[in-house]
Design a protein around this motif. Sequence first.
Motif, PDB file in Angstrom:
ATOM      1  N   HIS A  24       0.890  -1.211   0.016  1.00 18.66           N
ATOM      2  CA  HIS A  24      -0.091  -0.101  -0.003  1.00 18.66           C
ATOM      3  C   HIS A  24       0.691   1.309   0.033  1.00 18.66           C
ATOM      4  O   HIS A  24       2.158   1.098   0.144  1.00 18.66           O
ATOM      5  CB  HIS A  24      -1.065  -0.034   1.213  1.00 18.66           C
ATOM      6  CG  HIS A  24      -0.532   0.040   2.639  1.00 18.66           C
ATOM      7  ND1 HIS A  24       0.475  -0.968   3.185  1.00 18.66           N
ATOM      8  CD2 HIS A  24      -0.330   1.032   3.550  1.00 18.66           C
ATOM      9  CE1 HIS A  24       1.003  -0.574   4.276  1.00 18.66           C
ATOM     10  NE2 HIS A  24       0.392   0.546   4.581  1.00 18.66           N
TER      11      HIS A  24
ATOM     12  N   HIS B 251       1.355   4.007   1.807  1.00 19.06           N
ATOM     13  CA  HIS B 251       1.624   4.748   2.886  1.00 19.06           C
ATOM     14  C   HIS B 251       3.210   4.990   3.103  1.00 19.06           C
ATOM     15  O   HIS B 251       3.994   3.962   2.752  1.00 19.06           O
ATOM     16  CB  HIS B 251       1.342   4.008   4.333  1.00 19.06           C
ATOM     17  CG  HIS B 251      -0.037   4.229   4.635  1.00 19.06           C
ATOM     18  ND1 HIS B 251      -0.828   3.406   5.584  1.00 19.06           N
ATOM     19  CD2 HIS B 251      -1.071   5.257   4.297  1.00 19.06           C
ATOM     20  CE1 HIS B 251      -2.030   3.757   5.772  1.00 19.06           C
ATOM     21  NE2 HIS B 251      -2.042   4.943   5.075  1.00 19.06           N
TER      22      HIS B 251
ATOM     23  N   ASP C 131       5.466   4.828   5.353  1.00 15.14           N
ATOM     24  CA  ASP C 131       6.539   3.913   5.839  1.00 15.14           C
ATOM     25  C   ASP C 131       6.784   2.620   5.232  1.00 15.14           C
ATOM     26  O   ASP C 131       7.616   1.827   5.571  1.00 15.14           O
ATOM     27  CB  ASP C 131       6.201   3.664   7.284  1.00 15.14           C
ATOM     28  CG  ASP C 131       4.670   3.273   7.430  1.00 15.14           C
ATOM     29  OD1 ASP C 131       3.799   3.685   6.614  1.00 15.14           O
ATOM     30  OD2 ASP C 131       4.479   2.228   8.399  1.00 15.14           O
ATOM     31  N   HIS C 132       5.808   2.375   3.973  1.00 15.45           N
ATOM     32  CA  HIS C 132       6.166   1.118   3.102  1.00 15.45           C
ATOM     33  C   HIS C 132       6.829   1.508   1.970  1.00 15.45           C
ATOM     34  O   HIS C 132       7.209   0.576   1.009  1.00 15.45           O
ATOM     35  CB  HIS C 132       4.991   0.518   3.149  1.00 15.45           C
ATOM     36  CG  HIS C 132       4.285   0.060   4.273  1.00 15.45           C
ATOM     37  ND1 HIS C 132       4.314  -1.408   4.458  1.00 15.45           N
ATOM     38  CD2 HIS C 132       3.816   0.437   5.517  1.00 15.45           C
ATOM     39  CE1 HIS C 132       3.858  -1.861   5.724  1.00 15.45           C
ATOM     40  NE2 HIS C 132       3.578  -0.782   6.179  1.00 15.45           N
TER      41      HIS C 132
ATOM     42  N   HIS D   2      -7.174  -2.098   5.877  1.00 18.49           N
ATOM     43  CA  HIS D   2      -6.187  -1.235   6.412  1.00 18.49           C
ATOM     44  C   HIS D   2      -6.927   0.020   7.001  1.00 18.49           C
ATOM     45  O   HIS D   2      -6.521   0.976   6.568  1.00 18.49           O
ATOM     46  CB  HIS D   2      -5.076  -0.863   5.416  1.00 18.49           C
ATOM     47  CG  HIS D   2      -3.859  -0.174   6.019  1.00 18.49           C
ATOM     48  ND1 HIS D   2      -3.772   0.504   7.207  1.00 18.49           N
ATOM     49  CD2 HIS D   2      -2.642  -0.056   5.779  1.00 18.49           C
ATOM     50  CE1 HIS D   2      -2.683   0.715   7.694  1.00 18.49           C
ATOM     51  NE2 HIS D   2      -1.969   0.415   6.467  1.00 18.49           N
TER      52      HIS D   2
HETATM   53 ZN    ZN Z   1      -0.403   1.622   6.570  1.00 16.50          ZN
END
Ligand code: ZN
Length: 188
Positions: free
Chosen positions: A87, A89, A91-92, A177
């Motif tokens: 996904h 986001h 942090d990914h 999520h």
């Molecule tokens: Zn996330």
Amino acid sequence: MKIFYLLLILFTILVEAETHLIVLGSGTPNPDPQRSGSAYAVIVDEDVYLVDFGYGVVRSASVLSSQYGGKFNQLNAKNLKIAFLTHIHSDHSGGLADLVLTPWIMGREEPLELYGPQGLKDMSKHLLAAYKLDIDYRINGSQPSNPEGFKINAHEIEEGLIYMDKNVRVEAFVNNHGGLNNSYGFGL
Ligand SMILES: [Zn+2]
């Protein structure tokens, strides 16, 4: 009979593919110095597949790479060629610039193949625009890099089979999520 044995040996090699799952980072958006951004490496024989590319992804891979004293030549930066994003986001996905540029500088000669949710194509396009001057310099400067390895082939996915090669089949499924749409898990 010889052909039979040869087939048997080949089949055994295919069945006994050496597979490793390595957690390269398990961090959150918080900058915990003990945890790199979310990223995983699935190694199958000589190939490696990344799942997510949070902050620090290439350096985390380098810790275990043969180039820096580890046992996995698959994790040498230039061998990072395929990645799947769960996904969007940060942090990914915050390590995308690292994943595009560092392996290229280290010798990757083909485009990065990226698979992920809606928005991945825009992210890829804007990232390359952001680094246009650096990329131009690296191609046309005094120590020219190859003209292909910085490129991104971004594939936006939906549920179902999204990738297949000699080692793996990758199926995407939608997960929950919170309020974020287009978040996926992967079955490899
Ligand atoms: Zn996330």
